[in-house]
Write an enzyme that holds these catalytic residues in place. Structure first.
Site: not given
Ligand SMILES: NC(=O)c1ccc[n+]([C@@H]2O[C@H](COP(=O)([O-])OP(=O)(O)OC[C@H]3O[C@@H](n4cnc5c(N)ncnc54)[C@H](OP(=O)(O)O)[C@@H]3O)[C@@H](O)[C@H]2O)c1
Length: 319
Positions: A40-41, A166, A180, A184
């Protein structure tokens, strides 16, 4: 010597051509069911948009129904396609199981949900540590346990995929990311073992390693990043969620076990390859040829990071 350096590379390439495992594969997306947790995000939503525009039937799972409905609407606006949405917390196995059952047989499972709260271990509460491990690692087990039997039931028997989101913090530990990073790094062990368990079912596992990426989650994380984390991790800039989603989807479609997202990520992938599977004999050749030099580069990074930490403490002690 010159003769040896001319003969060795083709011999190595030939050897690698025969030994790399699992064998190369292509995972079709069109007309297949792609189930994305955390869809969703941010990265998950961008991936959902791209998969839908490539003709996949997409399902999204996250907690907030409002955010899911907004995501559904934005995908409808951009691609004219409808996606199914499921509100569930990945920490609740029964709720995830119900969502997966309702969604029906899955061809491509993207385990993308994730939470990140950077903080020094000493200052971080055990509740926050448990939160990250539960959502990022245990939640991934819950999702895979719920989806795997349904994936095995898929009717078309075409290659299927399980991919895990990851992070570069899942390849190298960085100040402020103890919990974190642990969550991962855990995904990689899960993925390596799982790939051996599901290869006979024609299911192919990928681990995606994004760098800092502009998403709502990252924006929130940035507000609480410790100063030293900013100094060590924030130097390389961030990618757009669309770019990361494209790399992830391409990696999934080519069945790559390790999916880096940028140049730095490719270097990290080679430096941390260990005993990970490698499908491409050309990539395996690059791994073998450059691993020594990249270890040296890695040691320079460590030198630079420890130097930064030392200087930061010295400055703090002076003030
Ligand atoms: N952005 C970065 O810099 C970055 C870098 C490296 C890796 N990542 C990884 O990429 C992935 C996505 O990150 P993002 O930055 O896109 O995050 P984000 O914008 O915060 O989106 C996180 C998503 O996960 C859902 N979520 C969180 N907790 C949840 C739960 N307990 N059960 C079900 N859904 C849940 C959220 O929706 P709800 O809150 O409504 O549940 C949302 O849809 C993550 O695994 C993150 O660790 C991100």
């Amino acid at each position: 010597m010159v003769l040896l350096s001319l003969i060795l590379p083709p011999i190595l390439l030939l050897l690698l051509y025969f030994i790399v495992r699992p064998r190369p594969v292509t995972i079709p997306i069109k007309n297949r069911h792609v189930f994305i947790t955390g869809g969703s995000s941010g990265i998950g939503l961008a991936l959902a948009q791209q998969a839908a525009s490539q003709g996949a039937r997409v399902s999204l799972l996250a907690r907030s129904l409002n955010k899911l409905q907004e995501a559904k609407e934005s995908i409808r606006r951009s691609s004219g396609l409808d996606v199914a949405i499921f509100s569930a917390d990945v920490r609740d196995h029964d709720a995830v199981q119900k969502a997966a059952n309702d969604a029906g047989p899955i061809d491509v499972l993207v385990v993308n949900q994730g939470v990140f709260v950077p903080q020094e271990l000493e200052k971080q509460g055990l509740d926050e540590i448990k939160f990250m491990i539960d959502v990022n690692l245990m939640g991934s087990f819950n999702v895979i346990k719920a989806a795997l039997p349904l994936m095995k039931e898929r009717k078309d028997r075409l290659p299927a995929s399980i991919s895990l989101m990851s992070s570069q913090a899942g390849q190298v530990g960085i100040y402020g990311y103890t919990a974190y990073s642990a969550s991962k790094f855990g995904l990689r062990g899960l993925a390596e073992a799982l790939q051996q368990e599901v290869i006979a079912d024609n299911i192919h596992v990928s681990v995606v390693y994004p760098p800092d990426t502009d998403t709502p989650g990252f924006e929130k994380e940035n507000e609480v990043r410790p100063e030293l984390t900013k100094l060590l991790a924030g130097s390389s800039g961030s990618m757009k969620a669309d770019e990361v989603a494209k790399k992830a989807l391409d990696g999934i479609k080519s069945g790559s076990f390790t999916v880096p997202c940028n140049f730095e990520g490719h270097m990290l992938a080679i430096a941390t390859a260990g005993l990970s599977p490698q499908r491409s004999f050309l990539m395996a050749f690059i791994d073998v040829a450059s691993v020594g030099v990249l270890r040296l580069v890695g040691l320079f990074f460590q030198w630079n990071w420890y130097q930064t930490i030392e200087n930061w403490h010295a400055k703090k002690n002076r003030t």
